[in-house]
Design a protein around this motif. Structure first.
Motif, PDB file in Angstrom:
ATOM      1  N   ASP A   3      90.326   9.829  19.927  1.00 33.55           N
ATOM      2  CA  ASP A   3      92.033  10.042  19.796  1.00 33.55           C
ATOM      3  C   ASP A   3      92.366  11.175  19.511  1.00 33.55           C
ATOM      4  OD1 ASP A   3      91.391   8.994  17.314  1.00 33.55           O
ATOM      5  OD2 ASP A   3      92.322   7.699  16.889  1.00 33.55           O
ATOM      6  N   ARG A   5      93.612  12.453  16.646  1.00 30.66           N
ATOM      7  CA  ARG A   5      93.998  12.886  15.081  1.00 30.66           C
ATOM      8  C   ARG A   5      92.980  13.996  14.921  1.00 30.66           C
ATOM      9  NH1 ARG A   5      93.413   6.628  12.203  1.00 30.66           N
ATOM     10  NH2 ARG A   5      91.190   7.011  13.601  1.00 30.66           N
ATOM     11  N   VAL A   6      93.960  14.692  13.820  1.00 33.37           N
ATOM     12  CA  VAL A   6      93.140  15.848  13.108  1.00 33.37           C
ATOM     13  C   VAL A   6      92.310  14.839  11.836  1.00 33.37           C
ATOM     14  CG1 VAL A   6      94.413  17.517  13.925  1.00 33.37           C
ATOM     15  CG2 VAL A   6      95.425  16.211  12.346  1.00 33.37           C
ATOM     16  N   VAL A   7      93.302  13.991  11.507  1.00 41.76           N
ATOM     17  CA  VAL A   7      92.155  12.758  10.137  1.00 41.76           C
ATOM     18  C   VAL A   7      92.255  11.654   9.904  1.00 41.76           C
ATOM     19  CG1 VAL A   7      94.158  14.464   8.795  1.00 41.76           C
ATOM     20  CG2 VAL A   7      95.194  12.382   9.737  1.00 41.76           C
ATOM     21  N   ASP A   8      91.467  11.872   9.281  1.00 42.50           N
ATOM     22  CA  ASP A   8      90.993  10.815   9.327  1.00 42.50           C
ATOM     23  C   ASP A   8      91.774   9.085   8.209  1.00 42.50           C
ATOM     24  OD1 ASP A   8      88.602  10.848  10.963  1.00 42.50           O
ATOM     25  OD2 ASP A   8      86.993  11.294   9.237  1.00 42.50           O
ATOM     26  N   PRO A   9      91.034   8.333   8.341  1.00 43.73           N
ATOM     27  CA  PRO A   9      92.349   7.611   7.338  1.00 43.73           C
ATOM     28  C   PRO A   9      92.299   7.904   5.871  1.00 43.73           C
ATOM     29  CG  PRO A   9      90.768   5.914   9.067  1.00 43.73           C
ATOM     30  CD  PRO A   9      90.905   7.633   9.142  1.00 43.73           C
ATOM     31  N   THR A  10      93.629   7.466   5.586  1.00 47.22           N
ATOM     32  CA  THR A  10      93.365   8.611   4.431  1.00 47.22           C
ATOM     33  C   THR A  10      93.480   7.465   3.125  1.00 47.22           C
ATOM     34  OG1 THR A  10      95.852   7.891   4.195  1.00 47.22           O
ATOM     35  CG2 THR A  10      95.366  10.147   5.088  1.00 47.22           C
ATOM     36  N   THR A  25      89.244  16.181   9.964  1.00 48.26           N
ATOM     37  CA  THR A  25      88.103  15.547  11.464  1.00 48.26           C
ATOM     38  C   THR A  25      87.238  16.582  11.651  1.00 48.26           C
ATOM     39  OG1 THR A  25      90.011  15.655  12.892  1.00 48.26           O
ATOM     40  CG2 THR A  25      89.505  13.567  12.113  1.00 48.26           C
TER      41      THR A  25
END
Length: 90
Positions: A3, A5-10, A25
């Motif tokens: 998708d 995004r560059v970060v996983d859920p925080t 990610t």
């Protein structure tokens, strides 16, 4: 993740709830590592208009990398800047 995004859920930091823990990610981590391995000379030269001053900035950053590296590990200094370590004159 596909998708973009560059970060996983925080998640909140369990020690300091005011902070947020962020995980990159794999795609973002690879991008950071690719950039970290490149010397910054070109960016510095573009950012500092005067060529002599740009060279001085680069020399100072090389010296700083050497000072921050363990005394016996000159290879670490080279890996930080992408160039062999320089020796300070003075």
């Amino acid at each position: 993740m596909s998708d973009g995004r560059v970060v996983d859920p925080t998640a909140p930091d369990p020690v300091d709830g005011r902070r947020t823990l962020v995980r990159l990610t794999d795609r973002a981590r690879r991008a950071v590592l690719a950039r970290a391995g490149r010397p910054a000379d070109e960016v510095i030269t573009r950012a500092v208009a005067d060529a002599d001053r740009a060279e001085r900035v680069i020399a100072l950053l090389d010296e700083l990398a050497e000072l921050l590296s363990p005394a016996t590990d000159s290879a670490a200094s080279a890996s930080m800047t992408g160039r062999p370590p320089t020796r300070s004159q003075g």
